[in-house]
Design a protein around this motif. Structure first.
Motif, PDB file in Angstrom:
ATOM      1  N   LYS A 186       0.816  -1.213   0.000  1.00  0.00           N
ATOM      2  CA  LYS A 186       0.000   0.000   0.000  1.00  0.00           C
ATOM      3  C   LYS A 186       0.860   1.278   0.000  1.00  0.00           C
ATOM      4  CE  LYS A 186      -3.814   2.325   2.342  1.00  0.00           C
ATOM      5  NZ  LYS A 186      -3.150   3.616   2.316  1.00  0.00           N
ATOM      6  N   ASP A 187       1.951   1.282   0.766  1.00  0.00           N
ATOM      7  CA  ASP A 187       2.760   2.509   0.830  1.00  0.00           C
ATOM      8  C   ASP A 187       3.375   2.834  -0.530  1.00  0.00           C
ATOM      9  OD1 ASP A 187       4.417   0.239   1.140  1.00  0.00           O
ATOM     10  OD2 ASP A 187       6.045   1.507   1.874  1.00  0.00           O
ATOM     11  N   LYS A 188       3.684   1.779  -1.302  1.00  0.00           N
ATOM     12  CA  LYS A 188       4.243   2.016  -2.629  1.00  0.00           C
ATOM     13  C   LYS A 188       3.186   2.618  -3.558  1.00  0.00           C
ATOM     14  CE  LYS A 188       6.845   0.177  -6.353  1.00  0.00           C
ATOM     15  NZ  LYS A 188       7.055  -0.903  -7.251  1.00  0.00           N
ATOM     16  N   ILE A 189       1.978   2.082  -3.462  1.00  0.00           N
ATOM     17  CA  ILE A 189       0.884   2.627  -4.279  1.00  0.00           C
ATOM     18  C   ILE A 189       0.621   4.085  -3.892  1.00  0.00           C
ATOM     19  CG2 ILE A 189      -1.624   2.483  -4.671  1.00  0.00           C
ATOM     20  CD1 ILE A 189      -0.210   0.361  -6.227  1.00  0.00           C
ATOM     21  N   ASP A 190       0.611   4.360  -2.587  1.00  0.00           N
ATOM     22  CA  ASP A 190       0.363   5.736  -2.135  1.00  0.00           C
ATOM     23  C   ASP A 190       1.436   6.691  -2.660  1.00  0.00           C
ATOM     24  OD1 ASP A 190      -1.904   4.953  -0.862  1.00  0.00           O
ATOM     25  OD2 ASP A 190      -1.002   4.818   1.144  1.00  0.00           O
ATOM     26  N   ARG A 191       2.688   6.231  -2.651  1.00  0.00           N
ATOM     27  CA  ARG A 191       3.778   7.079  -3.156  1.00  0.00           C
ATOM     28  C   ARG A 191       3.584   7.342  -4.650  1.00  0.00           C
ATOM     29  NH1 ARG A 191       7.420   3.964  -0.295  1.00  0.00           N
ATOM     30  NH2 ARG A 191       8.284   3.002  -2.165  1.00  0.00           N
ATOM     31  N   LEU A 192       3.148   6.296  -5.348  1.00  0.00           N
ATOM     32  CA  LEU A 192       2.937   6.435  -6.790  1.00  0.00           C
ATOM     33  C   LEU A 192       1.793   7.408  -7.078  1.00  0.00           C
ATOM     34  CD1 LEU A 192       3.362   5.647  -9.721  1.00  0.00           C
ATOM     35  CD2 LEU A 192       2.175   3.516  -9.306  1.00  0.00           C
ATOM     36  N   LEU A 193       0.689   7.238  -6.345  1.00  0.00           N
ATOM     37  CA  LEU A 193      -0.469   8.118  -6.564  1.00  0.00           C
ATOM     38  C   LEU A 193      -0.092   9.581  -6.283  1.00  0.00           C
ATOM     39  CD1 LEU A 193      -3.485   6.097  -5.032  1.00  0.00           C
ATOM     40  CD2 LEU A 193      -2.754   6.211  -7.413  1.00  0.00           C
ATOM     41  N   SER A 194       0.795   9.799  -5.320  1.00  0.00           N
ATOM     42  CA  SER A 194       1.164  11.171  -4.953  1.00  0.00           C
ATOM     43  C   SER A 194       1.967  11.855  -6.072  1.00  0.00           C
ATOM     44  CB  SER A 194       1.963  11.184  -3.647  1.00  0.00           C
ATOM     45  OG  SER A 194       3.259  10.668  -3.890  1.00  0.00           O
ATOM     46  N   ARG A 195       2.468  11.073  -7.029  1.00  0.00           N
ATOM     47  CA  ARG A 195       3.223  11.675  -8.145  1.00  0.00           C
ATOM     48  C   ARG A 195       2.291  12.089  -9.288  1.00  0.00           C
ATOM     49  NH1 ARG A 195       8.285   7.547  -8.640  1.00  0.00           N
ATOM     50  NH2 ARG A 195       9.087   9.061 -10.133  1.00  0.00           N
ATOM     51  N   GLN A 196       1.015  11.801  -9.144  1.00  0.00           N
ATOM     52  CA  GLN A 196       0.045  12.212 -10.167  1.00  0.00           C
ATOM     53  C   GLN A 196      -0.484  13.607  -9.838  1.00  0.00           C
ATOM     54  OE1 GLN A 196      -1.591   7.610 -10.296  1.00  0.00           O
ATOM     55  NE2 GLN A 196      -3.097   9.247 -10.167  1.00  0.00           N
ATOM     56  N   ALA A 197      -0.892  14.370 -10.864  1.00  0.00           N
ATOM     57  CA  ALA A 197      -1.522  15.666 -10.602  1.00  0.00           C
ATOM     58  C   ALA A 197      -2.842  15.462  -9.870  1.00  0.00           C
ATOM     59  CB  ALA A 197      -1.752  16.396 -11.924  1.00  0.00           C
ATOM     60  N   ILE A 198      -3.545  14.390 -10.232  1.00  0.00           N
ATOM     61  CA  ILE A 198      -4.809  14.054  -9.560  1.00  0.00           C
ATOM     62  C   ILE A 198      -4.579  12.716  -8.851  1.00  0.00           C
ATOM     63  CG2 ILE A 198      -7.290  13.649  -9.874  1.00  0.00           C
ATOM     64  CD1 ILE A 198      -6.971  15.125 -12.621  1.00  0.00           C
ATOM     65  N   PRO A 199      -4.318  12.745  -7.548  1.00  0.00           N
ATOM     66  CA  PRO A 199      -3.833  11.545  -6.862  1.00  0.00           C
ATOM     67  C   PRO A 199      -4.939  10.564  -6.471  1.00  0.00           C
ATOM     68  CG  PRO A 199      -3.846  13.389  -5.354  1.00  0.00           C
ATOM     69  CD  PRO A 199      -4.348  13.914  -6.657  1.00  0.00           C
ATOM     70  N   ARG A 200      -5.501   9.884  -7.446  1.00  0.00           N
ATOM     71  CA  ARG A 200      -6.466   8.818  -7.144  1.00  0.00           C
ATOM     72  C   ARG A 200      -6.220   7.644  -8.074  1.00  0.00           C
ATOM     73  NH1 ARG A 200     -10.014   8.237 -11.343  1.00  0.00           N
ATOM     74  NH2 ARG A 200     -10.925  10.071 -12.356  1.00  0.00           N
ATOM     75  N   PHE A 201      -6.817   6.500  -7.722  1.00  0.00           N
ATOM     76  CA  PHE A 201      -6.771   5.358  -8.627  1.00  0.00           C
ATOM     77  C   PHE A 201      -7.486   5.713  -9.922  1.00  0.00           C
ATOM     78  CE2 PHE A 201      -5.994   2.720  -4.827  1.00  0.00           C
ATOM     79  CZ  PHE A 201      -5.028   1.865  -5.330  1.00  0.00           C
ATOM     80  N   THR A 223      -2.225  10.307 -34.415  1.00  0.00           N
ATOM     81  CA  THR A 223      -1.523   9.027 -34.446  1.00  0.00           C
ATOM     82  C   THR A 223      -0.126   9.175 -33.848  1.00  0.00           C
ATOM     83  OG1 THR A 223      -1.087   7.078 -35.809  1.00  0.00           O
ATOM     84  CG2 THR A 223      -0.529   9.208 -36.790  1.00  0.00           C
ATOM     85  N   GLY A 224       0.385   8.073 -33.316  1.00  0.00           N
ATOM     86  CA  GLY A 224       1.714   8.076 -32.701  1.00  0.00           C
ATOM     87  C   GLY A 224       1.751   8.773 -31.357  1.00  0.00           C
ATOM     88  N   GLN A 225       0.583   8.959 -30.750  1.00  0.00           N
ATOM     89  CA  GLN A 225       0.504   9.698 -29.484  1.00  0.00           C
ATOM     90  C   GLN A 225       0.322   8.751 -28.299  1.00  0.00           C
ATOM     91  OE1 GLN A 225       1.026  13.088 -29.741  1.00  0.00           O
ATOM     92  NE2 GLN A 225       1.369  12.371 -31.837  1.00  0.00           N
ATOM     93  N   CYS A 226       0.693   9.258 -27.126  1.00  0.00           N
ATOM     94  CA  CYS A 226       0.414   8.510 -25.903  1.00  0.00           C
ATOM     95  C   CYS A 226      -0.255   9.455 -24.923  1.00  0.00           C
ATOM     96  CB  CYS A 226       1.698   7.955 -25.302  1.00  0.00           C
ATOM     97  SG  CYS A 226       1.360   7.016 -23.796  1.00  0.00           S
ATOM     98  N   LEU A 227      -1.406   9.062 -24.435  1.00  0.00           N
ATOM     99  CA  LEU A 227      -2.123   9.897 -23.472  1.00  0.00           C
ATOM    100  C   LEU A 227      -2.019   9.242 -22.094  1.00  0.00           C
ATOM    101  CD1 LEU A 227      -5.509  11.567 -24.285  1.00  0.00           C
ATOM    102  CD2 LEU A 227      -4.851  10.978 -21.970  1.00  0.00           C
ATOM    103  N   TYR A 228      -1.405   9.967 -21.161  1.00  0.00           N
ATOM    104  CA  TYR A 228      -1.277   9.461 -19.786  1.00  0.00           C
ATOM    105  C   TYR A 228      -2.408  10.017 -18.936  1.00  0.00           C
ATOM    106  CZ  TYR A 228       3.408   8.016 -21.135  1.00  0.00           C
ATOM    107  OH  TYR A 228       4.462   7.424 -21.756  1.00  0.00           O
ATOM    108  N   LEU A 229      -2.949   9.166 -18.110  1.00  0.00           N
ATOM    109  CA  LEU A 229      -4.036   9.597 -17.221  1.00  0.00           C
ATOM    110  C   LEU A 229      -3.471  10.233 -15.949  1.00  0.00           C
ATOM    111  CD1 LEU A 229      -6.402   6.523 -17.626  1.00  0.00           C
ATOM    112  CD2 LEU A 229      -6.854   8.858 -18.391  1.00  0.00           C
ATOM    113  N   GLY A 230      -4.323  10.923 -15.221  1.00  0.00           N
ATOM    114  CA  GLY A 230      -3.978  11.415 -13.887  1.00  0.00           C
ATOM    115  C   GLY A 230      -3.017  12.586 -13.850  1.00  0.00           C
ATOM    116  N   GLY A 231      -2.680  13.123 -15.024  1.00  0.00           N
ATOM    117  CA  GLY A 231      -1.776  14.279 -15.028  1.00  0.00           C
ATOM    118  C   GLY A 231      -0.322  13.922 -14.852  1.00  0.00           C
ATOM    119  N   VAL A 232       0.055  12.734 -15.260  1.00  0.00           N
ATOM    120  CA  VAL A 232       1.478  12.349 -15.182  1.00  0.00           C
ATOM    121  C   VAL A 232       2.209  12.932 -16.382  1.00  0.00           C
ATOM    122  CG1 VAL A 232       3.094  10.415 -15.287  1.00  0.00           C
ATOM    123  CG2 VAL A 232       1.048  10.265 -13.871  1.00  0.00           C
TER     124      VAL A 232
END
Lengths: 232, 102
Positions: A186-201, A223-232
């Protein structure tokens, strides 16, 4: 009714299953695959048991789609496996498995699907990668490397397939509550979520929304694009 | 097998006429160079021909083969040099697949 045909890999559970149900609801004919049987039934859905890295199996599946429905409009390369482990503790067999499923599987499906899409002069391919690539997430070296390869593959195929009317894009979800991350502390997931602009699953709906966007008729110039979720 | 496949390949080449810069010569035969210095196909034309030949073989013989080959761009060893070399290569792959299932 002339339903668009949408092929989704890794549909037994999680994101793949949700996407299969989502596109059936939108009126598509959905073809799915996984290494094991599909639980339950879904109208306008056909399931194949195939390992995504088995060249002959993948060729046979796509040949069946071409013969049966005469078209393939969309491909979503969702099937993937992860390895959450320090690189010094990761067995070589795990590295091979991760690369084979994530990179070889994606390549094979893109190659075979594009052959059918080429004859229609239309096709939309979406490959799933992860925010762990831009975050260069420690503890997932093999997985991140495999998904970085998927991103590069997406960008090169976008150029190679553009002349055939096929777009190839990627989507990088944030952690979503699936089996893939169930074993992560869980602590690893929490650290990861905190690196997002919108910190949720992330949710499955967040992912479907991006795929819908790539599939829109108006998205033919993307085409050739990548869209990342959560503001990463 | 080669005798069977040459007409199939010739038919696919004719269907490509006008696409991807393909100009089919009037004297198209099994010796016509496909790719390379004197070939009638540019790279996109070659890609299209290979895919359409794979699909035609699937439809006519019910065999799924992959004509992909690392020697594609080699001038001397490429299976895509001429109609005849492509027919020979495809025939060889069909036999391999039929051998596995037979």
């Amino acid at each position: 009714m002339d339903r668009p045909v949408t092929l989704v890999t890794g549909t037994r559970k999680g994101i793949g299953r949700f996407l299969a149900e989502h596109f059936v609801r939108l009126g598509h004919r959905v073809i799915g695959c996984s290494r094991s049987e599909f639980d339950g039934t879904l109208e306008h859905y056909v399931h194949y048991r195939v390992d995504v890295s088995d060249e002959q199996g993948v060729k046979q599946l796509v040949a069946d789609v071409r013969k049966t429905w005469g078209r393939l409009d969309h491909l979503i390369n969702n099937a993937g496996i992860a390895s959450m482990n320090h690189s010094l503790l990761t067995p070589l067999s795990t590295v091979r498995d991760v690369l084979t499923t994530n990179v070889v599987g994606t390549f094979l499906f893109c190659r075979e699907a594009a052959k059918v899409m080429k004859t229609m002069r239309f096709g939309r391919i979406v490959n799933l990668t992860t925010v762990a690539v831009p975050l260069k997430l420690e503890g997932e070296a093999a997985y991140v490397a495999s998904k970085a390869a998927v991103l590069s593959l997406t960008q090169v195929l976008a150029k190679e397939l553009a002349d055939f009317g096929i777009t190839v894009n990627a989507l990088g979800p944030v952690p979503t509550e699936t089996d893939l991350i169930r074993s992560v502390p869980k602590d690893k997931i929490d650290r990861l979520l905190s690196r997002q602009a919108i910190p949720r699953f992330g949710t499955f709906e967040d992912i479907a929304n991006v795929v819908d966007f790539y599939f829109k008729p108006e998205s033919g110039f993307i085409t050739g694009q990548c869209l990342y979720l959560g503001g990463v | 097998m080669r005798q069977d496949l040459v007409p199939l390949i010739v038919k696919q080449i004719h269907e490509l006429n006008g696409q991807h810069g393909v100009k089919v010569p009037a004297d198209l035969s099994s010796d016509t160079p496909l790719f390379g210095r004197e070939g009638i196909l540019e790279s996109l034309g070659l890609v299209s021909l290979v895919v359409s030949v794979e699909q035609a073989i699937e439809d006519e013989f019910g065999v799924s083969i992959s004509l992909a080959d690392d020697r594609a761009l080699a001038q001397t060893k490429s299976p895509y040099r001429t109609v005849a070399s492509l027919a020979e290569y495809a025939g060889h792959l069909i036999q391999q697949v039929e051998g596995q299932h037979g």
